[in-house]
Design an enzyme around this catalytic site. Structure first.
Site, PDB file in Angstrom:
ATOM      1  N   THR A 163       0.891  -1.170   0.000  1.00 11.55           N
ATOM      2  CA  THR A 163       0.000   0.000   0.000  1.00 11.55           C
ATOM      3  C   THR A 163       0.914   1.200   0.000  1.00 11.55           C
ATOM      4  OG1 THR A 163      -1.959  -0.916   1.117  1.00 11.55           O
ATOM      5  CG2 THR A 163      -1.487   1.357   1.600  1.00 11.55           C
ATOM      6  N   ARG A 165     -13.868  -7.284  -2.497  1.00  9.64           N
ATOM      7  CA  ARG A 165     -13.288  -7.097  -1.158  1.00  9.64           C
ATOM      8  C   ARG A 165     -12.742  -5.662  -1.026  1.00  9.64           C
ATOM      9  NH1 ARG A 165      -7.939  -5.562   0.881  1.00  9.64           N
ATOM     10  NH2 ARG A 165      -7.696  -6.485   2.922  1.00  9.64           N
ATOM     11  N   GLY A 185     -10.552  -3.239   1.609  1.00 15.38           N
ATOM     12  CA  GLY A 185      -9.706  -3.315   2.802  1.00 15.38           C
ATOM     13  C   GLY A 185      -9.824  -2.084   3.677  1.00 15.38           C
ATOM     14  N   ASP A 186      -8.809  -1.862   4.495  1.00  9.21           N
ATOM     15  CA  ASP A 186      -8.822  -0.734   5.435  1.00  9.21           C
ATOM     16  C   ASP A 186      -8.512   0.607   4.773  1.00  9.21           C
ATOM     17  OD1 ASP A 186      -6.189  -1.784   4.952  1.00  9.21           O
ATOM     18  OD2 ASP A 186      -5.438  -0.522   6.584  1.00  9.21           O
ATOM     19  N   THR A 225      -0.699   0.481   6.739  1.00  8.69           N
ATOM     20  CA  THR A 225      -0.467  -0.560   5.739  1.00  8.69           C
ATOM     21  C   THR A 225      -0.347  -1.911   6.430  1.00  8.69           C
ATOM     22  OG1 THR A 225       1.025  -1.392   4.029  1.00  8.69           O
ATOM     23  CG2 THR A 225       2.047  -0.081   5.758  1.00  8.69           C
ATOM     24  N   GLY A 242      -5.414  -5.631   6.040  1.00  8.92           N
ATOM     25  CA  GLY A 242      -6.486  -4.649   6.184  1.00  8.92           C
ATOM     26  C   GLY A 242      -7.602  -5.034   7.127  1.00  8.92           C
TER      27      GLY A 242
END
Ligand code: ASP
Length: 361
Positions: A229, A257, A259-260, A280, A283
């Site tokens: 990331t 999907r 992620g964070d 990073t 996630g």
């Protein structure tokens, strides 16, 4: 500069700026000023020292010195330096922290070495789906995009969501329609392709197939194969903090999907009262902890200093089983870069303006 464990704390007293409202005498100008700046300050009693700061990351994970060739390491370092340079140039000229983090992340999105924009990892369906977000610490305004497939620079679209839509997060086709309506360049999926990421997908697929069939074959899957990331946090001369994060997510992730990275409070957070954070790593764990907001909340409600708050939030991620790291900067220009992996691509600017890039622990 204080270095404690994986954290680096630093105060940025980088240069002098003209400020008509300032009352600090020139004699109090910062020690780190250049002779020319000191001279200018002496000649102009209305000048005062302002702090600015910038920290970036290009993903955390298992990054082995032994598996890195000098050429490859040089390419990563050059990419990080370019990103730092792009953001710092803006801050030096008195620009906004928001512009600085966007510029730095954009450089990393355009660099195929990093898992964001061009060079993003592939989903299990062999597609690229990207997430990004940005946050303004002054207004607590935020913008995010999830699972976009044709946006050359997802961070630019995230900023547009913040500034031109009534929403915080848009995803998939809706985000891309919004991009088109606002003149953002849409590109073919081919633009994001790199052979290295494709090979990583095949490796991860093969490993999972063989694990399921129990045939005893083993595959070495590094974090490099799995994720990555990019992110940036900055403090500008007006005391405004900003954070930006962008990613291709995890190799072989299910289509859809998210992620964070685009989740405000998980992968990204900024608040002028406390700090700016970009995360990073795995996630799902950062989402469950609310890691980026945790750093800010620990400072705001428990009075922790940046370094301790950053480490505490990352420890909470680790306790659940998550690996990764984060970068953070506070309103005083202190920085922290903790990670619980054996490496994190990262960089920051020293008080004298020197760009520092590090990879290993
Ligand atoms: N946090 C990213 C995600 O889960 C991946 C990473 O940072 O390595 O999508």
């Amino acid at each position: 500069m204080k270095i404690a464990g994986a954290c680096v704390a630093n105060c940025f007293f980088a240069f002098l700026l003209f400020n008509a409202a300032a009352s600090a005498p020139a004699a109090e100008a910062d020690q780190s000023s250049t002779p020319v700046e000191k001279k200018r300050a002496q000649n102009n009693p209305k000048m005062e020292t302002k702090k600015i700061g910038l920290v970036i990351h290009g993903g955390a994970g298992t990054i082995e010195r032994s598996s890195m060739t000098p050429e490859k390491e040089g390419e990563y370092r050059a990419g990080l330096e370019r990103a730092l340079g792009a953001g710092y140039e803006i801050l030096k000229r008195g620009g906004l922290s928001l512009d600085a983090v966007e510029a730095a992340v954009r450089v990393l999105e355009d660099d195929p070495h990093f898992n964001a924009g061009r060079g993003s990892v592939f989903t299990s369906a062999g597609t690229n789906e990207m997430d990004a977000s940005i946050m303004d610490g002054k207004t607590l305004g935020a913008g995010a995009v999830g699972s976009v497939k044709h946006i050359k620079n997802p961070i630019v679209l995230a900023r547009l969501v913040m500034e031109k839509s009534p929403h915080v997060m848009l995803d998939c086709a809706g985000a891309e329609a919004f991009a088109k309506a606002n003149g953002i360049e849409l590109v073919d999926q081919k633009y994001f392709f790199t052979q290295e990421r494709w090979d990583a997908l095949e490796k991860v697929r093969a490993a999972e197939k063989h694990r399921a069939s129990g045939d005893g074959k083993s595959y070495i899957i590094t974090d490099q194969d799995r994720h990555g990331t990019v992110g940036a946090v900055a403090l500008d001369q007006d005391g405004n903090l900003a954070a930006a994060t962008s990613t291709g997510g995890m190799t072989n992730k299910m289509p859809g999907r998210i992620g964070d990275t685009p989740v405000i409070g998980a992968g990204t957070y900024a608040n002028n009262q406390t700090c700016a954070v970009s995360c990073t790593g795995d996630g799902e764990y950062f989402i469950r902890v609310g890691a980026a907001h945790d750093v800010s909340a620990l400072m705001q409600y428990r009075g922790l200093k940046l370094e301790e708050a950053a480490q505490t939030a990352l420890d909470a991620v680790k306790q659940l089983g998550g690996t990764g790291g984060l970068i953070a900067i506070d309103k005083n220009g202190e920085i922290a870069l903790p990670f619980n992996t054996n490496g994190m691509y990262r960089g920051y600017v020293e008080p004298n303006g020197k760009l520092v890039v590090e990879i290993y622990r």
